[in-house]
Write a protein that holds these residues in place. Structure first.
Motif, PDB file in Angstrom:
ATOM      1  N   SER A  94       0.831  -1.212   0.000  1.00 34.94           N
ATOM      2  CA  SER A  94       0.000   0.000   0.000  1.00 34.94           C
ATOM      3  C   SER A  94       0.863   1.258   0.000  1.00 34.94           C
ATOM      4  CB  SER A  94      -0.919   0.006   1.223  1.00 34.94           C
ATOM      5  OG  SER A  94      -1.857  -1.034   1.158  1.00 34.94           O
ATOM      6  N   LEU A  95       1.979   1.187   0.710  1.00 36.87           N
ATOM      7  CA  LEU A  95       2.877   2.340   0.770  1.00 36.87           C
ATOM      8  C   LEU A  95       3.419   2.671  -0.614  1.00 36.87           C
ATOM      9  CD1 LEU A  95       4.017   4.237   2.973  1.00 36.87           C
ATOM     10  CD2 LEU A  95       6.022   2.756   3.070  1.00 36.87           C
ATOM     11  N   LYS A  96       3.760   1.650  -1.372  1.00 37.59           N
ATOM     12  CA  LYS A  96       4.262   1.882  -2.728  1.00 37.59           C
ATOM     13  C   LYS A  96       3.178   2.512  -3.603  1.00 37.59           C
ATOM     14  CE  LYS A  96       7.639  -1.909  -2.694  1.00 37.59           C
ATOM     15  NZ  LYS A  96       8.815  -1.000  -2.699  1.00 37.59           N
ATOM     16  N   ARG A  97       1.949   1.999  -3.485  1.00 38.28           N
ATOM     17  CA  ARG A  97       0.856   2.568  -4.279  1.00 38.28           C
ATOM     18  C   ARG A  97       0.587   4.014  -3.882  1.00 38.28           C
ATOM     19  NH1 ARG A  97      -1.503  -2.617  -3.330  1.00 38.28           N
ATOM     20  NH2 ARG A  97      -2.764  -1.725  -1.635  1.00 38.28           N
ATOM     21  N   ASP A  98       0.615   4.284  -2.594  1.00 42.23           N
ATOM     22  CA  ASP A  98       0.360   5.646  -2.135  1.00 42.23           C
ATOM     23  C   ASP A  98       1.471   6.599  -2.559  1.00 42.23           C
ATOM     24  OD1 ASP A  98      -1.990   4.831  -0.997  1.00 42.23           O
ATOM     25  OD2 ASP A  98      -1.172   4.635   1.035  1.00 42.23           O
ATOM     26  N   ALA A  99       2.711   6.113  -2.570  1.00 44.49           N
ATOM     27  CA  ALA A  99       3.824   6.956  -3.025  1.00 44.49           C
ATOM     28  C   ALA A  99       3.656   7.316  -4.493  1.00 44.49           C
ATOM     29  CB  ALA A  99       5.151   6.243  -2.794  1.00 44.49           C
ATOM     30  N   ALA A 100       3.208   6.352  -5.300  1.00 44.57           N
ATOM     31  CA  ALA A 100       2.964   6.635  -6.718  1.00 44.57           C
ATOM     32  C   ALA A 100       1.834   7.652  -6.875  1.00 44.57           C
ATOM     33  CB  ALA A 100       2.626   5.341  -7.456  1.00 44.57           C
ATOM     34  N   ALA A 101       0.781   7.523  -6.043  1.00 41.77           N
ATOM     35  CA  ALA A 101      -0.315   8.489  -6.088  1.00 41.77           C
ATOM     36  C   ALA A 101       0.160   9.869  -5.651  1.00 41.77           C
ATOM     37  CB  ALA A 101      -1.459   8.014  -5.193  1.00 41.77           C
ATOM     38  N   LEU A 102       1.024   9.901  -4.661  1.00 46.89           N
ATOM     39  CA  LEU A 102       1.580  11.175  -4.194  1.00 46.89           C
ATOM     40  C   LEU A 102       2.403  11.832  -5.295  1.00 46.89           C
ATOM     41  CD1 LEU A 102       1.733  12.972  -1.679  1.00 46.89           C
ATOM     42  CD2 LEU A 102       3.731  11.658  -0.940  1.00 46.89           C
ATOM     43  N   ARG A 103       3.171  11.020  -6.010  1.00 44.37           N
ATOM     44  CA  ARG A 103       3.962  11.549  -7.137  1.00 44.37           C
ATOM     45  C   ARG A 103       3.049  12.126  -8.211  1.00 44.37           C
ATOM     46  NH1 ARG A 103       4.961   8.244 -11.202  1.00 44.37           N
ATOM     47  NH2 ARG A 103       5.148   6.424  -9.799  1.00 44.37           N
ATOM     48  N   GLU A 104       1.936  11.441  -8.502  1.00 39.60           N
ATOM     49  CA  GLU A 104       1.002  11.941  -9.511  1.00 39.60           C
ATOM     50  C   GLU A 104       0.415  13.284  -9.083  1.00 39.60           C
ATOM     51  OE1 GLU A 104      -1.947   9.071 -10.526  1.00 39.60           O
ATOM     52  OE2 GLU A 104      -0.485   7.444 -10.744  1.00 39.60           O
ATOM     53  N   TRP A 105       0.158  13.420  -7.790  1.00 37.30           N
ATOM     54  CA  TRP A 105      -0.355  14.704  -7.296  1.00 37.30           C
ATOM     55  C   TRP A 105       0.690  15.799  -7.480  1.00 37.30           C
ATOM     56  CZ3 TRP A 105       1.776  17.514  -3.213  1.00 37.30           C
ATOM     57  CH2 TRP A 105       1.080  18.682  -2.875  1.00 37.30           C
ATOM     58  N   ILE A 106       1.946  15.505  -7.177  1.00 36.46           N
ATOM     59  CA  ILE A 106       3.017  16.496  -7.325  1.00 36.46           C
ATOM     60  C   ILE A 106       3.107  16.957  -8.776  1.00 36.46           C
ATOM     61  CG2 ILE A 106       5.515  16.872  -7.195  1.00 36.46           C
ATOM     62  CD1 ILE A 106       5.557  14.860  -4.864  1.00 36.46           C
ATOM     63  N   VAL A 107       3.097  16.002  -9.683  1.00 38.79           N
ATOM     64  CA  VAL A 107       3.210  16.328 -11.110  1.00 38.79           C
ATOM     65  C   VAL A 107       2.026  17.175 -11.565  1.00 38.79           C
ATOM     66  CG1 VAL A 107       3.229  15.326 -13.430  1.00 38.79           C
ATOM     67  CG2 VAL A 107       4.605  14.290 -11.619  1.00 38.79           C
ATOM     68  N   ALA A 108       0.855  16.948 -10.959  1.00 35.87           N
ATOM     69  CA  ALA A 108      -0.343  17.690 -11.364  1.00 35.87           C
ATOM     70  C   ALA A 108      -0.367  19.111 -10.829  1.00 35.87           C
ATOM     71  CB  ALA A 108      -1.593  16.940 -10.908  1.00 35.87           C
ATOM     72  N   GLU A 109       0.447  19.393  -9.817  1.00 33.87           N
ATOM     73  CA  GLU A 109       0.492  20.736  -9.254  1.00 33.87           C
ATOM     74  C   GLU A 109       1.507  21.578 -10.035  1.00 33.87           C
ATOM     75  OE1 GLU A 109      -1.291  22.146  -6.775  1.00 33.87           O
ATOM     76  OE2 GLU A 109      -2.507  20.319  -6.707  1.00 33.87           O
ATOM     77  N   PRO A 110       1.075  22.621 -10.726  1.00 31.53           N
ATOM     78  CA  PRO A 110       1.979  23.361 -11.615  1.00 31.53           C
ATOM     79  C   PRO A 110       3.155  24.031 -10.910  1.00 31.53           C
ATOM     80  CG  PRO A 110      -0.117  24.506 -11.361  1.00 31.53           C
ATOM     81  CD  PRO A 110      -0.298  23.151 -10.767  1.00 31.53           C
ATOM     82  N   HIS A 111       3.011  24.368  -9.623  1.00 31.80           N
ATOM     83  CA  HIS A 111       4.091  25.078  -8.933  1.00 31.80           C
ATOM     84  C   HIS A 111       5.149  24.133  -8.359  1.00 31.80           C
ATOM     85  CE1 HIS A 111       1.565  23.955  -5.531  1.00 31.80           C
ATOM     86  NE2 HIS A 111       2.574  24.232  -4.725  1.00 31.80           N
TER      87      HIS A 111
END
Length: 323
Positions: free
Chosen positions: A34-51
């Motif tokens: 689950s930690l690996k999946r959540d880290a990937a989701a966290l990365r996707e959020w970072i990429v989606a934030e323009p700043h």
């Protein structure tokens, strides 16, 4: 995974044991998968934030440390990561080793403050860090460059947590033996620098301050003066974890002697002076690694919700929906 070559001498502790890590993950309600999946989701959020910077999958293990310190809360991990990148923007000089001849300040700072990480993690996976002000060879503590000192301290933390070394948290031991009014006056003259450093530690870095032990205080009025000045700049939770000891025996009731340096009744061979020298040399030897992370910054012109302070976020983070 970004990091330091395995053959390099490493002055920071080993990673948490598999058992302690599994216990920690169970405690915060997650699993390695689950930690690996959540880290990937966290990365996707970072990429989606323009700043925010463009983080790639090779940093997923590093992102896991933010989830761990946030007790598996995605929103808290987002806030800490945003603060981390903001710190690296507003305090960019503190996250890189300065070029020559300014880099000499990293080692010169050890003439004023000795200490470093103990090689063994405490039970449960806690990291132990010692620090002790000392009198420099010229005998004048007022000459310390506190900006360089806080910079070195932050580089010490990066050496630990920027290299994907998950631990449960950090226990600080601060030796007050050599603190006099001259040291106090110097420290109090730069409370703004401490505030910036403390903001990074408690709000941005992927670690928790589990305890702060004050030992060898020679004057209660000096200890009170320091606490009155510095604790208002800490979160109440961290300030509440400060323990003032009147003896080494009292410290041993919290930290087993086997984990402490010999000079504090323990069995670890390295002195605080040696630990500081090794850690300082390690930082200087990793200039390229620190420089390779200089892209980890925000672009404030693209931030949708403006910050109300250096670390506080106005409003709430947008929730990332992941299938």
């Amino acid at each position: 995974m970004p990091g330091v070559d395995s053959h390099d001498p490493d002055p920071v502790p080993d990673v948490i044991s598999p058992k302690d890590l599994n216990d920690l993950l169970r405690e915060i309600g997650t699993t390695p998968e689950s930690l690996k999946r959540d880290a990937a989701a966290l990365r996707e959020w970072i990429v989606a934030e323009p700043h925010l910077p463009n983080v790639t999958s090779d940093l997923d293990e590093w992102l896991e440390t933010f989830l761990i310190v946030s007790k598996n809360s995605m929103e808290k991990a987002k806030a800490r990561l945003d603060n981390y990148f903001t710190c690296r923007t507003t305090l960019a000089d503190w996250f890189v080793v300065p070029p020559p001849p300014e880099d000499r300040g990293i080692m010169e700072d050890t003439d004023y403050v000795q200490g470093g990480y103990l090689p063994r993690l405490l039970p449960g996976g806690l990291c132990l860090y010692f620090e002790k002000p000392v009198m420099p060879p010229h005998g004048n503590w007022s000459r310390i460059d506190l900006s360089t000192h806080y910079r070195r301290s932050l580089l010490n933390v990066e050496a630990m947590f920027g290299r994907c070394k998950p631990v449960r948290g950090v226990v600080f031991v601060y030796d007050q033996k050599n603190i006099n009014m001259g040291v106090v006056t110097t420290l109090l003259s730069s409370l703004g620098l401490f505030r910036k450093w403390m903001g990074c530690i408690q709000d941005a870095m992927p670690t928790n301050v589990k305890a702060i032990h004050l030992i060898n205080g020679t004057a209660p009025n000096i200890t009170r003066m320091l606490l009155n000045a510095f604790t208002p700049l800490m979160k109440a939770k961290i300030a509440g974890r400060i323990i003032v000891h009147d003896s080494l025996k009292s410290l041993h009731e919290h930290i087993a002697p086997e984990y402490l340096p010999k000079e504090y009744g323990g069995s670890e061979e390295a002195t605080l002076k040696e630990m500081g020298t090794v850690l300082g040399n390690f930082i200087l030897s990793k200039k390229e690694w620190y420089a390779s992370r200089a892209w980890m910054k925000t672009d404030e012109s693209l931030r949708a919700v403006k910050k109300t302070s250096e670390f506080g976020i106005e409003g709430s983070f947008r929730k990332l929906e992941v299938d």
